[in-house]
Design an enzyme around this catalytic site. Structure first.
Site, PDB file in Angstrom:
ATOM      1  N   THR A 167     -54.540  74.137   6.623  1.00  0.00           N
ATOM      2  CA  THR A 167     -54.639  72.992   7.683  1.00  0.00           C
ATOM      3  C   THR A 167     -54.024  73.521   8.928  1.00  0.00           C
ATOM      4  O   THR A 167     -52.770  74.032   8.511  1.00  0.00           O
ATOM      5  CB  THR A 167     -53.992  71.790   7.099  1.00  0.00           C
ATOM      6  OG1 THR A 167     -52.801  71.644   6.745  1.00  0.00           O
ATOM      7  CG2 THR A 167     -54.667  71.256   6.014  1.00  0.00           C
ATOM      8  N   HIS A 168     -53.893  73.107  10.112  1.00  0.00           N
ATOM      9  CA  HIS A 168     -53.341  73.795  11.153  1.00  0.00           C
ATOM     10  C   HIS A 168     -53.142  75.094  11.226  1.00  0.00           C
ATOM     11  O   HIS A 168     -52.255  75.877  11.836  1.00  0.00           O
ATOM     12  CB  HIS A 168     -52.117  73.114  11.200  1.00  0.00           C
ATOM     13  CG  HIS A 168     -51.916  71.851  11.040  1.00  0.00           C
ATOM     14  ND1 HIS A 168     -51.678  70.957  12.122  1.00  0.00           N
ATOM     15  CD2 HIS A 168     -51.651  71.038  10.037  1.00  0.00           C
ATOM     16  CE1 HIS A 168     -51.910  69.556  11.424  1.00  0.00           C
ATOM     17  NE2 HIS A 168     -51.806  69.740  10.225  1.00  0.00           N
ATOM     18  N   SER A 289     -64.580 101.177  18.644  1.00  0.00           N
ATOM     19  CA  SER A 289     -63.825 101.391  20.205  1.00  0.00           C
ATOM     20  C   SER A 289     -64.145 102.862  20.757  1.00  0.00           C
ATOM     21  O   SER A 289     -64.087 103.712  19.930  1.00  0.00           O
ATOM     22  CB  SER A 289     -62.338 101.004  20.206  1.00  0.00           C
ATOM     23  OG  SER A 289     -61.903 101.537  21.404  1.00  0.00           O
ATOM     24  N   LYS A 295     -60.568 101.718  15.539  1.00  0.00           N
ATOM     25  CA  LYS A 295     -60.990 100.486  15.529  1.00  0.00           C
ATOM     26  C   LYS A 295     -62.305  99.913  14.802  1.00  0.00           C
ATOM     27  O   LYS A 295     -63.340 100.971  14.632  1.00  0.00           O
ATOM     28  CB  LYS A 295     -61.020  99.854  16.888  1.00  0.00           C
ATOM     29  CG  LYS A 295     -59.868  99.598  17.683  1.00  0.00           C
ATOM     30  CD  LYS A 295     -58.904  98.647  16.903  1.00  0.00           C
ATOM     31  CE  LYS A 295     -59.357  97.229  17.347  1.00  0.00           C
ATOM     32  NZ  LYS A 295     -59.358  97.008  18.865  1.00  0.00           N
ATOM     33  N   ASN A 297     -64.503  96.623  15.208  1.00  0.00           N
ATOM     34  CA  ASN A 297     -64.323  95.291  16.001  1.00  0.00           C
ATOM     35  C   ASN A 297     -65.509  94.321  15.511  1.00  0.00           C
ATOM     36  O   ASN A 297     -66.632  94.801  14.840  1.00  0.00           O
ATOM     37  CB  ASN A 297     -64.643  95.518  17.326  1.00  0.00           C
ATOM     38  CG  ASN A 297     -63.571  96.066  17.847  1.00  0.00           C
ATOM     39  OD1 ASN A 297     -62.279  96.098  17.436  1.00  0.00           O
ATOM     40  ND2 ASN A 297     -63.627  96.843  18.918  1.00  0.00           N
ATOM     41  N   GLU A 302     -67.863  87.600  17.255  1.00  0.00           N
ATOM     42  CA  GLU A 302     -67.276  87.075  18.492  1.00  0.00           C
ATOM     43  C   GLU A 302     -68.389  86.598  19.412  1.00  0.00           C
ATOM     44  O   GLU A 302     -68.341  85.726  20.264  1.00  0.00           O
ATOM     45  CB  GLU A 302     -66.546  88.287  19.549  1.00  0.00           C
ATOM     46  CG  GLU A 302     -65.397  88.761  18.528  1.00  0.00           C
ATOM     47  CD  GLU A 302     -64.842  89.988  19.459  1.00  0.00           C
ATOM     48  OE1 GLU A 302     -65.059  91.189  18.640  1.00  0.00           O
ATOM     49  OE2 GLU A 302     -64.186  89.945  20.304  1.00  0.00           O
ATOM     50  N   TYR A 329     -92.915  61.380  36.190  1.00  0.00           N
ATOM     51  CA  TYR A 329     -92.821  62.856  36.439  1.00  0.00           C
ATOM     52  C   TYR A 329     -92.056  63.323  37.516  1.00  0.00           C
ATOM     53  O   TYR A 329     -92.321  62.565  38.700  1.00  0.00           O
ATOM     54  CB  TYR A 329     -93.909  63.657  36.201  1.00  0.00           C
ATOM     55  CG  TYR A 329     -93.760  65.085  36.495  1.00  0.00           C
ATOM     56  CD1 TYR A 329     -93.283  66.082  35.247  1.00  0.00           C
ATOM     57  CD2 TYR A 329     -94.011  65.964  37.716  1.00  0.00           C
ATOM     58  CE1 TYR A 329     -93.199  67.286  35.518  1.00  0.00           C
ATOM     59  CE2 TYR A 329     -93.644  67.160  37.743  1.00  0.00           C
ATOM     60  CZ  TYR A 329     -93.323  67.866  36.687  1.00  0.00           C
ATOM     61  OH  TYR A 329     -93.010  69.206  36.805  1.00  0.00           O
TER      62      TYR A 329
HETATM   63  N1  ARG Z   1     -94.737  73.485  35.872  1.00  0.00           N
HETATM   64  C1  ARG Z   1     -94.632  72.232  35.806  1.00  0.00           C
HETATM   65  C2  ARG Z   1     -93.488  71.829  34.843  1.00  0.00           C
HETATM   66  O1  ARG Z   1     -93.035  72.586  34.106  1.00  0.00           O
HETATM   67  C3  ARG Z   1     -95.910  71.718  35.236  1.00  0.00           C
HETATM   68  C4  ARG Z   1     -96.168  70.201  35.808  1.00  0.00           C
HETATM   69  C5  ARG Z   1     -96.404  70.334  37.427  1.00  0.00           C
HETATM   70  N2  ARG Z   1     -96.718  68.891  37.643  1.00  0.00           N
HETATM   71  C6  ARG Z   1     -96.729  68.732  38.847  1.00  0.00           C
HETATM   72  N3  ARG Z   1     -97.035  67.343  39.375  1.00  0.00           N
HETATM   73  N4  ARG Z   1     -96.484  69.539  39.765  1.00  0.00           N
HETATM   74  O2  ARG Z   1     -93.028  70.665  34.924  1.00  0.00           O
END
Ligand code: ARG
Length: 470
Positions: A167-168, A289, A295, A297, A302, A329
């Protein structure tokens, strides 16, 4: 960016939306607008969506059977071209949807123009990304299972191997190495649960929502949902085209999973360092390295640690893209795919690298055992002995033990190296049976409470997990 293979025809005026335009877009407009370099990864899903849509349009009498047959033939041909790397992607055609539709027109002529009836790119892209992510979730699940199985193999082999629990990052109490591995098996189990949960909610069909308001054509959204393996059509057209919470859920689950991996990666970095030397990575998963010949690594560990930052960044990217977007949209949402693909790639690689490193991890049992015994790691066991065997209240036992630790520290001895006389000088209630709880192995073996580190518990849990994963 994708190589610009624009033909003069592509450029003249976009054939797919250019009706009200006289001129072509500026090359800068084209560059910011195009997503083909990213979304061509969804070609197979786009073709699947179009196949289902065309079949439904014909079944509903919206397009003729002949047109449907031509469309299906063309889509198949395009699928072949893409798989054989013969398909020319064009930036002027903006995205995967228009690239495929334009090629379809070249292949089958006029019938291609009927495919986009009762559909918009808005519902099309939402459908494609859901389909893509559904497959991706399957890949991730398989990778997590194989990682869990690798950890289980280690847990079984090293159930009796005792190491310091921290812990810690300070030595706290001895634990079983197997128990430590099982902690990650549990985390990965919950990660799988989160991905499965995300999959359940994403598996609804946006197709048929059209641009945003639905359509006047007599479409059958249940038919396309069934054909595409969705549970149901999405019930609200505005939601269907404008929601990306399914992608955010994926990125959230991926972030948590990546953060889990980063913790084991960090432990590998610490454990492989010379000061610890608890474990060693195989040649396959070490790097050298260029200047220091001695080394070895832990670069892969990482990088897994770093990739978690990248994946959480992907989550933040999409959260910020979506924040404050009005329905429905907006073109902003085109920026959803890059973080999703990036997180998927980084997570798959991280899971594979962790599985590879753990699969042939060298375990330095002597170093683990030695480290488990230092720093008075069994002091709690001494206090517990006083409570159990001499009816001392825990708070008082804690105080007595503190004095014994101080005494041992002054003499440069471990607890089990102190003489009984020394200990009895602090508390006469102690007798020689106390030595049986002072070794790290006895300490770990005594922790038999449910979920505790006793090797017997570890073996039981390994068995249960093996059954669960078989
Ligand atoms: N390439 C567009 C996207 O990935 C597709 C939809 C485009 N629609 C539009 N109304 N321009 O969102």
């Amino acid at each position: 960016m994708t190589k610009d293979n624009n033909t003069a025809k592509d450029r003249a005026a976009n054939a797919l939306w250019g009706g009200r335009f006289d001129g072509a877009p500026s090359s800068i407009m084209e560059a910011i607008n195009a997503s083909i370099g990213v979304d061509k990864r969804m070609a197979a899903q786009d073709l699947a969506g179009s196949t289902a849509h065309a079949a439904m349009l014909a079944a509903q009498g919206i397009i003729s059977k002949d047109d449907e047959a031509a469309i299906q033939r063309g889509l198949k041909e395009i699928g072949k071209e893409i798989r054989d790397d013969r398909f020319t992607f064009s930036t002027a055609l903006e995205d995967i949807h228009m690239n495929i539709e334009a090629r379809l027109a070249e292949l089958i002529g006029e019938a291609a123009g009927r495919l986009h009836t009762a559909r918009s790119r808005n519902d099309q892209v939402a459908t494609d990304l859901r389909l893509w992510l559904r497959d991706a979730l399957g890949d991730i699940d398989a990778l997590i299972i194989s990682f869990q199985k690798t950890l289980l193999g280690l847990a079984e082999a090293e159930a009796e191997t005792i190491m310091p629990g921290f812990t810690h990052l300070q030595s706290a109490q001895p634990v079983s190495f197997g128990h430590h591995m099982l902690a990650y098996v549990e985390m990965m189990g919950r990660d799988r649960g989160r991905f499965a949960d995300a999959r359940k909610r994403l598996n609804e069909n946006p197709l048929g929502a059209a641009a945003l308001a639905g359509t006047a054509y007599p479409i059958d959204r249940y038919m396309t949902a069934k054909a595409l393996g969705f549970d149901a059509p999405m019930a609200n057209s505005l939601d269907a085209v404008s929601s990306r919470d399914f992608a955010l859920e994926f990125l959230g689950a991926a972030s948590i999973c990546a953060v889990h991996l980063s913790r084991l990666a960090e432990e590998l970095v610490i454990w492989t360092s010379a000061g610890f030397a608890f474990v060693s990575l195989s040649d396959q998963f070490s790097t050298g390295s260029s200047i220091m010949p001695q080394k070895r690594n832990p670069d892969a560990a990482e990088l897994v640690r770093a990739k978690s930052g990248r994946i959480v960044g992907d989550l933040n990217t999409l959260l910020m893209v979506m924040k404050g977007l009005p329905l429905a949209y907006s073109k902003d949402m085109q920026e959803d795919k890059e973080p999703v693909f990036d997180a998927y790639d980084a997570l798959c690689l991280s899971l594979s690298a962790m599985t590879g490193m753990m699969a042939d991890l060298g375990i330095n049992r002597d170093a683990l055992a030695a480290a488990a015994g230092v720093a008075y790691s069994t002091a709690t066991d001494l206090a517990d002995w006083l409570v159990r065997e001499a009816d001392v209240p825990f708070r008082e036992a804690h105080h007595i033990t503190g004095q014994i630790v101080k005494l041992a520290e002054g003499k440069g001895l471990t607890l089990s190296e102190l003489s009984l006389a020394d200990m009895q000088a602090v508390s006469p209630k102690l007798d020689e049976t106390v030595f049986s709880v002072l070794t790290p192995a006895a300490s770990a073996a005594s922790r038999i409470s449910y979920g505790g580190t006793a090797p017997d518990n570890v073996k039981t849990q390994v068995k249960l997990w093996k059954e669960k994963l078989s």
